[in-house]
Enzyme design. Sequence first.
Site, PDB file in Angstrom:
ATOM      1  CG  ASP A  42      -2.081   0.983   1.057  1.00 53.56           C
ATOM      2  OD1 ASP A  42      -1.810   2.147   0.677  1.00 53.56           O
ATOM      3  OD2 ASP A  42      -3.234   0.596   1.290  1.00 53.56           O
ATOM      4  CD  GLU A  44      -0.501   6.304   2.125  1.00 51.58           C
ATOM      5  OE1 GLU A  44      -0.940   7.391   1.673  1.00 51.58           O
ATOM      6  OE2 GLU A  44      -1.232   5.347   2.428  1.00 51.58           O
ATOM      7  CG  ASP A 156      -1.375   0.809  -4.127  1.00 51.37           C
ATOM      8  OD1 ASP A 156      -0.870   1.600  -3.329  1.00 51.37           O
ATOM      9  OD2 ASP A 156      -2.575   0.459  -4.069  1.00 51.37           O
ATOM     10  CG  HIS A 213      -5.328   8.205   4.195  1.00 51.65           C
ATOM     11  ND1 HIS A 213      -5.619   7.759   2.923  1.00 51.65           N
ATOM     12  CD2 HIS A 213      -6.488   8.688   4.716  1.00 51.65           C
ATOM     13  CE1 HIS A 213      -6.898   7.976   2.673  1.00 51.65           C
ATOM     14  NE2 HIS A 213      -7.453   8.537   3.747  1.00 51.65           N
ATOM     15  CG  ASP A 218      -3.692   2.504   4.934  1.00 55.09           C
ATOM     16  OD1 ASP A 218      -4.362   2.538   5.985  1.00 55.09           O
ATOM     17  OD2 ASP A 218      -3.544   3.488   4.178  1.00 55.09           O
ATOM     18  CB  CYS A 595      -3.159  45.730 -56.021  1.00 53.72           C
ATOM     19  SG  CYS A 595      -2.794  45.333 -54.308  1.00 53.72           S
ATOM     20  CB  CYS A 597      -1.156  48.212 -51.420  1.00 50.81           C
ATOM     21  SG  CYS A 597      -2.456  47.003 -51.680  1.00 50.81           S
ATOM     22  CB  CYS A 620      -6.912  47.054 -53.919  1.00 50.81           C
ATOM     23  SG  CYS A 620      -5.927  46.823 -52.413  1.00 50.81           S
ATOM     24  CB  CYS A 633      -3.745  50.782 -53.659  1.00 50.19           C
ATOM     25  SG  CYS A 633      -3.904  49.116 -54.338  1.00 50.19           S
TER      26      CYS A 633
END
EC number: 3.1.-.-
Length: 687
Positions: A42, A44, A156, A213, A218, A595, A597, A620, A633
């Site tokens: 067991d 922990e 476990d 615990h 345990d 274009c 731009c 554009c 543009c």
Amino acid sequence: MATKQLAKQLGLIRRSSKTSQTSSNVSRPKARQFFEYLIIIDFESTCWKDGKHSTQEIIEFPAVLLNVSNGEIESEFHTYVQPQEHPILSDFCTELTGINQQQVDDGVPLKICLSQFNSWIQKLQKEKGIAFVTAVPTHSTAEHKMCAFVTWSDWDLGVCLLYECRRKQMKKPDILNSWIDLRATYKLFYNRRPKGLNGALQDLGIEFSGREHSGLDDSRNTAKLASRMICDGCVMKITKSLDKVNHKISYTRPQQVLPAQDSNSVQVGTIQTSEMHSEKNPQPSFDKTAACVNVMNLQKDLEPSSLKINGKPIGRDKAVTMLNGHQGQESLPSQTLINGLSTTLGNGPKRCFTNRTSLGTLQTGVSLGAFTSTPAELPSLGSGHVLMSTTVTSVTDISALDISSTSDCLSMLADWEDAAVIEDSQEEPSVPTTEQSDLLMAQTSVDVTLPGTNMANCNRNQKYGSFHPHSIAYQSRNTTIYNINVKQNVSSCSTFKVPGVLARRSTNMMPTSAQLNKMSTSLPSFPKRKLSSVSFYSPPKKQPFIIHEDKCSSNNRSLPVISSRPHNVPPTVLNATVNNTFKSAQTGKITAPMCNCGRRAKRLTVSNAGPNQGKAFYTCSVKKRNEENKKGCDYFKWEQTVVKEKSAQSTIILSKSGISFSSNTSFTAANSASRRSFVSLRPSMRT
């Protein structure tokens, strides 16, 4: 009272045995258990209240050894483990488990902890003689006592330890790959869901001792619960295993003809199918499916119709088919009789099988395998592990075959290996060529000795397929060709010819008469096959591609190529590889221009009613919503204008390279003497 005590001491009064019987019934298990010892674990681990950290590390490693017969704990293992990923414990973890920071700091890393645990297990194996169920076979004797690991859940060993070892790249002991989930066993046995370990103990009237615990407490309480369940009649079995399941492997061996012991009899062995079970869970019925060899004695003077196998008559054709390994599957006894040696397969004494090829069996024209059994102790092999021979009934050398010079064997030669040829102008074999050559082969037949034929005609001293050393006509790495005129001691047994295969002949690439006359000269010592049946060119089964060739340019293939007159190229070639810009202009699908731009223009269509309705134009892509927006543009062009500009640019490019376009999609090279185009290689690519 004194008189009563004195009477008890003298044995005059018998003590009541009710109390002793009750206590013995509680401590003794009612059902017979497979495991005599149980190790309860067991762990922990680190934990947090908010649950943000998902990777948990073991901080306490406890284990207790439970004796199933009396329910007592005979040994314990306990140590604290240093966490590496999150070395500082949270307040929630300290409050829940009772483990403080100083305890884990004084602990050992997980790798050292596993090493100490392994040493503890080895000590138990020496002192108590325990053994574990693993996938790796071990030499367990009757003195060994089986042991298994027990946990309250799969967390476990199936989650915590497994994933931590993977993250830290550590080797986990193989004995920890299988365990008993006591919570699942409790639920199935009592048919109720337990409310934790404490709740399961309370349901059975057992008080929880120690602190909850706490790993060691345990484990001790889990051992109490397991002992109580065993006393109630619960049989502990493995519920979870991480070992890979080894499926049954079926080995099928073809029927084989063993070497004859004398000239009047021959032994025919039929090796049956055997199933190799997983050695992790040995089955007691393994001997029922073990391999065997049924040995029969075939007398010399018996007719083929009188052949019998296991008391059943068989015919000549069936006997031949059984020799080829297609029939004859019979029962599977638990022993094997190979070359007079009785060998037990499975869980019996270990035998080491070696594969060899008997030269005496070459009379049958096939490669046969035989077993030799020698006792050997193999510590690496467990119970039920058998090494089987893997000799396949097949022809391994071309020297044992006679290949005819007819056209039926041409396709078979192509399938076997590369054709070996010998030049006519040479007296000895040399490097093979594809022209002015001939191939020396014998007839394609495999001589197989029938069980019912007269074995006196097939002398043991005459080995089929043995040739004189001077009979080798050609020899390479993959091919050996013999001269059939020098071959001696040919067996007179029955033969079975290989079915003929019709070869696809090609008539468009046949050699001329002059080439046939030149190649008609043959070597003085080797027979030749007829050239009329030879196809010097075998067309491919499927054309991978089609070659388009210009007829007028076939005469001039030298570099550099000088174009003196215009050439007309088919439209398919032009559309496929040349002038994609012009093709896109004709289809109306062109790349949108850039274009002002610097963005790619967007193609739109006029939708308002008027003379330009339906016409396409480019503008554009960024729309100008208001005067403050200066990202776009004022680019605008009709699609017709863009197409004309693209066509003009492509015409200028082609005119610079000396090629001009006409309306019929053909291009013309300039025929000026001063503008000749040469096709040549770069200096770096010249050889």
